[in-house]
Scaffold this active site. Structure first.
Site, mmCIF file in Angstrom:
data_model
loop_
_atom_site.group_PDB
_atom_site.id
_atom_site.type_symbol
_atom_site.label_atom_id
_atom_site.label_comp_id
_atom_site.label_asym_id
_atom_site.label_seq_id
_atom_site.Cartn_x
_atom_site.Cartn_y
_atom_site.Cartn_z
ATOM 1 N N GLU A 50 -9.801 13.623 5.215
ATOM 2 C CA GLU A 50 -9.030 13.430 3.982
ATOM 3 C C GLU A 50 -7.907 12.423 4.195
ATOM 4 O O GLU A 50 -7.642 11.588 3.330
ATOM 5 C CB GLU A 50 -8.474 14.773 3.485
ATOM 6 C CG GLU A 50 -9.541 15.721 2.969
ATOM 7 C CD GLU A 50 -10.310 15.158 1.775
ATOM 8 O OE1 GLU A 50 -9.778 14.288 1.065
ATOM 9 O OE2 GLU A 50 -11.456 15.576 1.564
ATOM 10 N N TYR A 133 -2.467 16.893 -2.656
ATOM 11 C CA TYR A 133 -3.900 16.629 -2.676
ATOM 12 C C TYR A 133 -4.564 17.096 -1.367
ATOM 13 O O TYR A 133 -5.567 17.816 -1.380
ATOM 14 C CB TYR A 133 -4.199 15.127 -2.895
ATOM 15 C CG TYR A 133 -5.636 14.865 -2.565
ATOM 16 C CD1 TYR A 133 -6.626 15.266 -3.455
ATOM 17 C CD2 TYR A 133 -6.006 14.353 -1.323
ATOM 18 C CE1 TYR A 133 -7.961 15.127 -3.121
ATOM 19 C CE2 TYR A 133 -7.337 14.222 -0.981
ATOM 20 C CZ TYR A 133 -8.303 14.606 -1.884
ATOM 21 O OH TYR A 133 -9.625 14.507 -1.538
ATOM 22 N N ASP A 151 -7.354 14.360 -7.485
ATOM 23 C CA ASP A 151 -7.073 12.990 -7.052
ATOM 24 C C ASP A 151 -7.415 12.036 -8.204
ATOM 25 O O ASP A 151 -7.761 12.481 -9.308
ATOM 26 C CB ASP A 151 -7.826 12.641 -5.758
ATOM 27 C CG ASP A 151 -9.306 12.360 -6.003
ATOM 28 O OD1 ASP A 151 -9.816 12.703 -7.097
ATOM 29 O OD2 ASP A 151 -9.956 11.792 -5.109
#
Ligand code: SF4
Length: 326
Positions: A50, A133, A151
């Site tokens: 991520e 996020y 997102d």
């Protein structure tokens, strides 16, 4: 289902149920086989993916992620790496401060949590470099927790499908966050986070409806419902999408300014300097003469070197030579 809009006449419950089923089927058939998906990565590996994927396309991230996880398979290993190794391994992923923040995060996870990535939101979001996020993505994708993951791609898809309007960039609005929470599928009692494999107690619930939904919406935004040229003809939601039904009004409109051209920017110069350092022999200093040959605009070059120094990404030697931090 809770309201999506006060004036709602959306019939949103039916629409959401329909979208859940369609996207789950699409995900099962079309999801890209990325190495951190489908329960093959530890929670730490998911976090690394991520962080690397922020501002970098996932397909570009794959070789970097694979090499990185081979070198440093867990937080403790990354915590023990030298800064120079970390910057070098980050390669051309861009925004290299992310690499340093990831290593800071690894040190905190190693020292405070015994190397096990926490599985609750408050602990995750308190880690260096981890925002809303990333914390939400780890809870959903790595631990199977039910939480909206919001997102840019998700906002664009949800806004188009459920509201029939373009999401216009900038920070997520309260309405967009409420929408993401409202259309998140319910999970069964067996789907909640729990103990299991992985470095932080993976849950075995990565097939939970909310997890599949989060991943599928994000994937749809990345490969089908793109910002400028959505492929509505290939979209599993085409027959229910309110944006498509309205004729894609205001397609591509954004509130934020378009991205700066890369050529000639400080970002390009910073990248050139770091690239030269990465390719120098380990521990070596790049002499001032070679540094000056990297970019013709001396003032811009020196400003970029100063900013890299401030960010902790290089060290300036007394004679003006440069090296990666030890
Ligand atoms: S139908 Fe078109 S605009 Fe609507 S979600 Fe699909 S790709 Fe996006």
């Amino acid at each position: 289902m809770p309201d999506i809009d006060d004036s709602d006449e959306f019939g949103a419950a039916d629409l959401a149920a329909h979208a859940h089923a369609r996207l789950a089927a699409w995900w099962a058939a079309e999801a890209r086989d990325l190495p951190w998906r489908f329960g093959r990565a530890t929670p730490w590996g998911v976090l690394v993916s991520e962080v690397m994927s922020q501002q970098t396309q996932m397909s570009r991230v794959v070789p970097y992620w694979e090499a990185w996880m081979e070198a440093w398979p867990d937080a403790a290993a990354l915590a023990g790496a030298s800064t120079a190794e970390v910057i070098t391994a980050w390669g051309r992923l861009g925004y290299p401060r992310r690499a340093l923040r990831l290593q800071e995060c690894a040190r905190v996870v190693a020292e405070r949590y015994g190397g096990r990535l926490p599985n609750d939101y408050d602990a995750l979001v308190a880690l260096p470099g981890v925002g809303d996020y990333t914390a939400s993505a780890v809870i959903s994708f790595a631990y199977g927790g039910r939480i909206p993951v919001v997102d840019t791609n998700v906002r664009r898809v949800l806004s188009r499908v459920f509201l029939g309007v373009e999401s216009r960039g900038g920070a997520a609005s309260a309405r967009e966050r409420r929408l993401a929470a409202d259309v998140l599928p319910e999970d069964g009692p067996e789907d909640g986070p729990g103990g299991g494999a992985g470095d932080g107690g993976g849950s075995g619930s990565r097939e939970a409806p909310s997890v599949v939904w989060n991943q599928a919406v994000m994937e749809l935004g990345a490969v089908v419902c793109t910002a400028k040229a959505p492929l509505c003809g290939r979209c599993p939601l085409a027959d229910v999408c309110r944006f498509a039904a309205a004729g894609l009004p205001g397609l591509g409109e954004r509130r934020t300014r378009p991205r700066q051209r890369f050529q000639g920017t400080d970002r390009q110069v910073r990248g050139i300097v770091l690239d030269a350092l990465r390719h120098a022999p380990a521990g070596a200093t790049l002499p001032r003469g070679r540094v000056e040959a990297l970019w013709p605009d001396r003032a811009q070059l020196d400003a970029c070197i100063a900013s890299l120094d401030e960010d902790g990404l290089l060290c300036i030697e007394p004679g003006g030579g440069l090296r990666l931090p030890a």
